[in-house]
Motif scaffolding. Structure first.
Motif, PDB file in Angstrom:
ATOM      1  N   LEU A   1       0.834  -1.200   0.000  1.00  0.00           N
ATOM      2  CA  LEU A   1       0.000   0.000   0.000  1.00  0.00           C
ATOM      3  C   LEU A   1       0.869   1.251   0.000  1.00  0.00           C
ATOM      4  O   LEU A   1       2.027   1.217   0.407  1.00  0.00           O
ATOM      5  CB  LEU A   1      -0.904   0.026   1.231  1.00  0.00           C
ATOM      6  CG  LEU A   1      -1.919  -1.103   1.365  1.00  0.00           C
ATOM      7  CD1 LEU A   1      -2.649  -1.013   2.685  1.00  0.00           C
ATOM      8  CD2 LEU A   1      -2.908  -1.072   0.214  1.00  0.00           C
ATOM      9  N   LYS A   2       0.276   2.364  -0.464  1.00  0.00           N
ATOM     10  CA  LYS A   2       0.947   3.653  -0.398  1.00  0.00           C
ATOM     11  C   LYS A   2      -0.073   4.718  -0.027  1.00  0.00           C
ATOM     12  O   LYS A   2      -1.280   4.512  -0.154  1.00  0.00           O
ATOM     13  CB  LYS A   2       1.634   3.986  -1.719  1.00  0.00           C
ATOM     14  CG  LYS A   2       0.695   4.140  -2.902  1.00  0.00           C
ATOM     15  CD  LYS A   2       1.470   4.411  -4.171  1.00  0.00           C
ATOM     16  CE  LYS A   2       0.546   4.490  -5.376  1.00  0.00           C
ATOM     17  NZ  LYS A   2       1.295   4.743  -6.608  1.00  0.00           N
ATOM     18  N   VAL A   3       0.407   5.861   0.449  1.00  0.00           N
ATOM     19  CA  VAL A   3      -0.465   6.967   0.849  1.00  0.00           C
ATOM     20  C   VAL A   3      -0.908   7.722  -0.396  1.00  0.00           C
ATOM     21  O   VAL A   3      -0.121   7.954  -1.309  1.00  0.00           O
ATOM     22  CB  VAL A   3       0.269   7.923   1.811  1.00  0.00           C
ATOM     23  CG1 VAL A   3      -0.586   9.140   2.122  1.00  0.00           C
ATOM     24  CG2 VAL A   3       0.652   7.203   3.089  1.00  0.00           C
ATOM     25  N   ALA A   4      -2.181   8.108  -0.428  1.00  0.00           N
ATOM     26  CA  ALA A   4      -2.713   8.890  -1.548  1.00  0.00           C
ATOM     27  C   ALA A   4      -3.537  10.051  -1.006  1.00  0.00           C
ATOM     28  O   ALA A   4      -4.210   9.917   0.018  1.00  0.00           O
ATOM     29  CB  ALA A   4      -3.593   8.020  -2.431  1.00  0.00           C
ATOM     30  N   ILE A   5      -3.454  11.179  -1.680  1.00  0.00           N
ATOM     31  CA  ILE A   5      -4.287  12.335  -1.351  1.00  0.00           C
ATOM     32  C   ILE A   5      -5.239  12.528  -2.522  1.00  0.00           C
ATOM     33  O   ILE A   5      -4.805  12.786  -3.651  1.00  0.00           O
ATOM     34  CB  ILE A   5      -3.437  13.589  -1.119  1.00  0.00           C
ATOM     35  CG1 ILE A   5      -2.444  13.339   0.015  1.00  0.00           C
ATOM     36  CG2 ILE A   5      -4.334  14.788  -0.818  1.00  0.00           C
ATOM     37  CD1 ILE A   5      -1.437  14.442   0.211  1.00  0.00           C
ATOM     38  N   LEU A   6      -6.537  12.368  -2.251  1.00  0.00           N
ATOM     39  CA  LEU A   6      -7.536  12.485  -3.308  1.00  0.00           C
ATOM     40  C   LEU A   6      -7.785  13.950  -3.642  1.00  0.00           C
ATOM     41  O   LEU A   6      -7.475  14.846  -2.855  1.00  0.00           O
ATOM     42  CB  LEU A   6      -8.832  11.808  -2.883  1.00  0.00           C
ATOM     43  CG  LEU A   6      -8.709  10.333  -2.507  1.00  0.00           C
ATOM     44  CD1 LEU A   6     -10.050   9.779  -2.064  1.00  0.00           C
ATOM     45  CD2 LEU A   6      -8.147   9.524  -3.658  1.00  0.00           C
ATOM     46  N   THR A   7      -8.365  14.200  -4.792  1.00  0.00           N
ATOM     47  CA  THR A   7      -8.639  15.553  -5.266  1.00  0.00           C
ATOM     48  C   THR A   7      -9.449  16.356  -4.253  1.00  0.00           C
ATOM     49  O   THR A   7      -9.198  17.537  -4.060  1.00  0.00           O
ATOM     50  CB  THR A   7      -9.404  15.500  -6.613  1.00  0.00           C
ATOM     51  OG1 THR A   7      -8.658  14.709  -7.524  1.00  0.00           O
ATOM     52  CG2 THR A   7      -9.599  16.869  -7.196  1.00  0.00           C
ATOM     53  N   VAL A   8     -10.376  15.718  -3.578  1.00  0.00           N
ATOM     54  CA  VAL A   8     -11.231  16.415  -2.610  1.00  0.00           C
ATOM     55  C   VAL A   8     -10.542  16.614  -1.266  1.00  0.00           C
ATOM     56  O   VAL A   8     -11.113  17.186  -0.348  1.00  0.00           O
ATOM     57  CB  VAL A   8     -12.580  15.692  -2.422  1.00  0.00           C
ATOM     58  CG1 VAL A   8     -13.405  15.749  -3.692  1.00  0.00           C
ATOM     59  CG2 VAL A   8     -12.380  14.256  -1.987  1.00  0.00           C
ATOM     60  N   GLY A   9      -9.307  16.122  -1.128  1.00  0.00           N
ATOM     61  CA  GLY A   9      -8.540  16.355   0.084  1.00  0.00           C
ATOM     62  C   GLY A   9      -8.475  15.196   1.054  1.00  0.00           C
ATOM     63  O   GLY A   9      -7.777  15.269   2.055  1.00  0.00           O
TER      64      GLY A   9
END
Length: 64
Positions: free
Chosen positions: A10-18
């Protein structure tokens, strides 16, 4: 079970909505994070190109 076992792949993700979350290591920037009604786990989905259907030439024959 160790936390490193749970987070493997797994990896960390920041979605468009924050929102911040963990996604599969194979996730790409163009993928979508979706929440499906009635499902407890969010999903990462990817649009894939549709391949043209195969056309066959000639006639079909029976192998009887």
């Amino acid at each position: 079970m160790k936390s490193s076992d749970v987070l493997s792949g797994l990896k960390v993700a920041i979605l468009t909505v924050g929102y911040v979350g963990m996604v599969p290591i194979m996730a790409q920037k163009s993928d979508l994070g979706v929440i499906i009604a009635g499902v407890r786990t969010p999903y990462v989905i990817r649009r894939v190109p549709i391949r043209p259907t195969t056309t066959w030439s000639g006639s079909a024959t029976s192998m009887a």
